[in-house]
Design an enzyme around this catalytic site. Structure first.
Site, PDB file in Angstrom:
ATOM      1  N   ASN A   9      13.898  52.574 -54.549  1.00 27.77           N
ATOM      2  CA  ASN A   9      13.540  53.709 -53.660  1.00 27.77           C
ATOM      3  C   ASN A   9      13.856  55.086 -54.470  1.00 27.77           C
ATOM      4  OD1 ASN A   9      13.358  55.599 -51.706  1.00 27.77           O
ATOM      5  ND2 ASN A   9      14.859  54.804 -50.426  1.00 27.77           N
ATOM      6  N   LYS A  11      13.634  58.064 -53.452  1.00 25.22           N
ATOM      7  CA  LYS A  11      13.977  59.130 -52.545  1.00 25.22           C
ATOM      8  C   LYS A  11      13.152  60.367 -53.151  1.00 25.22           C
ATOM      9  CE  LYS A  11      17.899  56.597 -51.199  1.00 25.22           C
ATOM     10  NZ  LYS A  11      19.159  56.381 -50.771  1.00 25.22           N
ATOM     11  N   HIS A  94      13.802  53.892 -42.821  1.00 24.53           N
ATOM     12  CA  HIS A  94      15.081  54.191 -43.635  1.00 24.53           C
ATOM     13  C   HIS A  94      16.012  54.996 -43.136  1.00 24.53           C
ATOM     14  CE1 HIS A  94      17.812  55.561 -46.939  1.00 24.53           C
ATOM     15  NE2 HIS A  94      17.184  54.436 -47.656  1.00 24.53           N
ATOM     16  N   GLU A  96      17.788  57.454 -43.786  1.00 24.04           N
ATOM     17  CA  GLU A  96      17.732  58.947 -44.158  1.00 24.04           C
ATOM     18  C   GLU A  96      16.790  59.600 -43.332  1.00 24.04           C
ATOM     19  OE1 GLU A  96      17.604  58.608 -48.598  1.00 24.04           O
ATOM     20  OE2 GLU A  96      19.641  57.691 -48.384  1.00 24.04           O
ATOM     21  N   GLU A 166      20.593  47.636 -45.091  1.00 24.53           N
ATOM     22  CA  GLU A 166      21.162  48.603 -45.627  1.00 24.53           C
ATOM     23  C   GLU A 166      22.309  49.273 -44.819  1.00 24.53           C
ATOM     24  OE1 GLU A 166      18.344  50.318 -49.073  1.00 24.53           O
ATOM     25  OE2 GLU A 166      18.294  51.770 -47.324  1.00 24.53           O
ATOM     26  N   GLY A 172      24.316  55.474 -51.196  1.00 23.48           N
ATOM     27  CA  GLY A 172      24.851  56.380 -52.121  1.00 23.48           C
ATOM     28  C   GLY A 172      26.380  56.815 -52.188  1.00 23.48           C
ATOM     29  N   SER A 212      23.800  50.902 -52.896  1.00 20.47           N
ATOM     30  CA  SER A 212      24.949  50.987 -54.178  1.00 20.47           C
ATOM     31  C   SER A 212      24.786  49.788 -55.125  1.00 20.47           C
ATOM     32  CB  SER A 212      26.275  51.191 -53.866  1.00 20.47           C
ATOM     33  OG  SER A 212      26.379  52.408 -53.033  1.00 20.47           O
TER      34      SER A 212
HETATM   35  P1  13P Z   1      21.779  53.734 -53.457  1.00 24.84           P
HETATM   36  O1  13P Z   1      21.391  52.318 -54.108  1.00 24.84           O
HETATM   37  O2  13P Z   1      21.557  55.046 -54.086  1.00 24.84           O
HETATM   38  O3  13P Z   1      23.014  53.469 -52.352  1.00 24.84           O
HETATM   39  O4  13P Z   1      20.531  53.856 -52.260  1.00 24.84           O
HETATM   40  C1  13P Z   1      20.345  52.695 -51.424  1.00 24.84           C
HETATM   41  C2  13P Z   1      19.192  53.084 -50.600  1.00 24.84           C
HETATM   42  O5  13P Z   1      18.848  53.942 -49.833  1.00 24.84           O
HETATM   43  C3  13P Z   1      17.884  52.471 -51.020  1.00 24.84           C
HETATM   44  O6  13P Z   1      16.991  52.704 -49.975  1.00 24.84           O
END
Ligand code: 13P
Length: 248
Positions: A9, A11, A94, A96, A166, A172, A212
């Site tokens: 992903n 982002k 997601h 976010e 997640e 992150g 992560s």
């Molecule tokens: P990270 O791997 O950067 O922690 O992000 C995870 C994520 O949100 C994948 O959709």
């Protein structure tokens, strides 16, 4: 038999030039494995990535979609638009988007229904916040999300679903859920699907862990029985790192 799915992903990272440079690097490294690989990229990169990965086995996904067929929704992208350019997957819900863009279980549910009416496979994200985990509510929260997000969606559709667990506190932050915590929740998700549908249906659903994931921890996470893949943020931005995870 479920084929593991490792999806990146990206982002809001990578211009088209950067995306194509990544594709060139990954194509050299990726020889095809027993694992399905996919990159979920910003809209502006999707068409170029579909072309770049053609014939390699690497799939391409979007990170969002609108639930309407078409209409006066400035700035939005429809499922038909994504299908037309050959997108295979689409992330829905997601954390976010739930946090910053007013995504709710209701809009997630509508988006899943729209995708299931076509050919794009949704990657549904669920997961609890740190506060909810510390309050002992993680399992209740995920169960509530599944019930609301999948309301009115039949078993035949659910068989094509990918679910990414997640935990928000692991995204992150560098703080990964332990493999046991991830395994426990992925097993809980499957047992919830058995209760909502039936064993055969639940058996087909790919359940990923995200938060992560990096080369250093991919093996122990992927070796857990109930974890069928990973949704990888930061570590999917470098082709070498992403390839190491695919090769767990
Ligand atoms: P990270 O791997 O950067 O922690 O992000 C995870 C994520 O949100 C994948 O959709």
């Amino acid at each position: 038999m479920r084929i593991p799915l490792i999806a990146g992903n990206w982002k809001m990272f990578k211009t088209k030039a950067e995306a194509l440079a990544f594709a060139e690097e990954l194509k050299v490294l990726y020889k095809g494995t027993d694992v399905q690989a996919a990159i979920c990229a910003p809209f502006t990169n999707l068409e170029a990535l579909v072309e770049a990965f053609r014939g390699t086995g690497v799939k391409v996904g979007a990170q969002n979609v609108h639930f309407a067929e078409e209409g006066a929704y400035t700035g939005e992208i429809s499922a038909a638009m994504l299908e037309e350019i050959g997108v295979d997957f689409c992330i829905v819900g997601h954390s976010e988007r739930r946090q910053y863009f007013a995504e709710t279980d209701e809009t997630v549910n509508k988006k899943l229904k729209k995708l299931f009416a076509g050919s794009i496979r949704p990657i549904l994200c669920v997961g609890e916040s740190l506060e909810q985990r510390d309050a002992g509510k993680a399992f209740d929260i995920v169960k509530e999300q599944l019930a609301a997000d999948l309301g009115g969606i039949d078993a035949e559709c659910v068989k094509k679903l990918v679910i990414a667990y997640e935990p928000i506190w692991a995204i992150g932050t560098g703080r990964t859920a332990t493999p046991e915590q991830a395994e426990e929740m992925c097993a809980f998700i499957r047992s919830t699907l058995i209760a909502m549908y039936d064993e055969d249906t639940a058996d087909e659903v790919i359940i990923q862990y995200g938060g992560s994931v990096k080369p250093a921890n991919a093996t122990e996470i992927m070796n857990m029985d109930e974890i069928d893949g990973a949704l990888v943020g930061g570590a999917s931005l470098k082709a070498e790192d992403f390839m190491e995870i695919i090769d767990f």
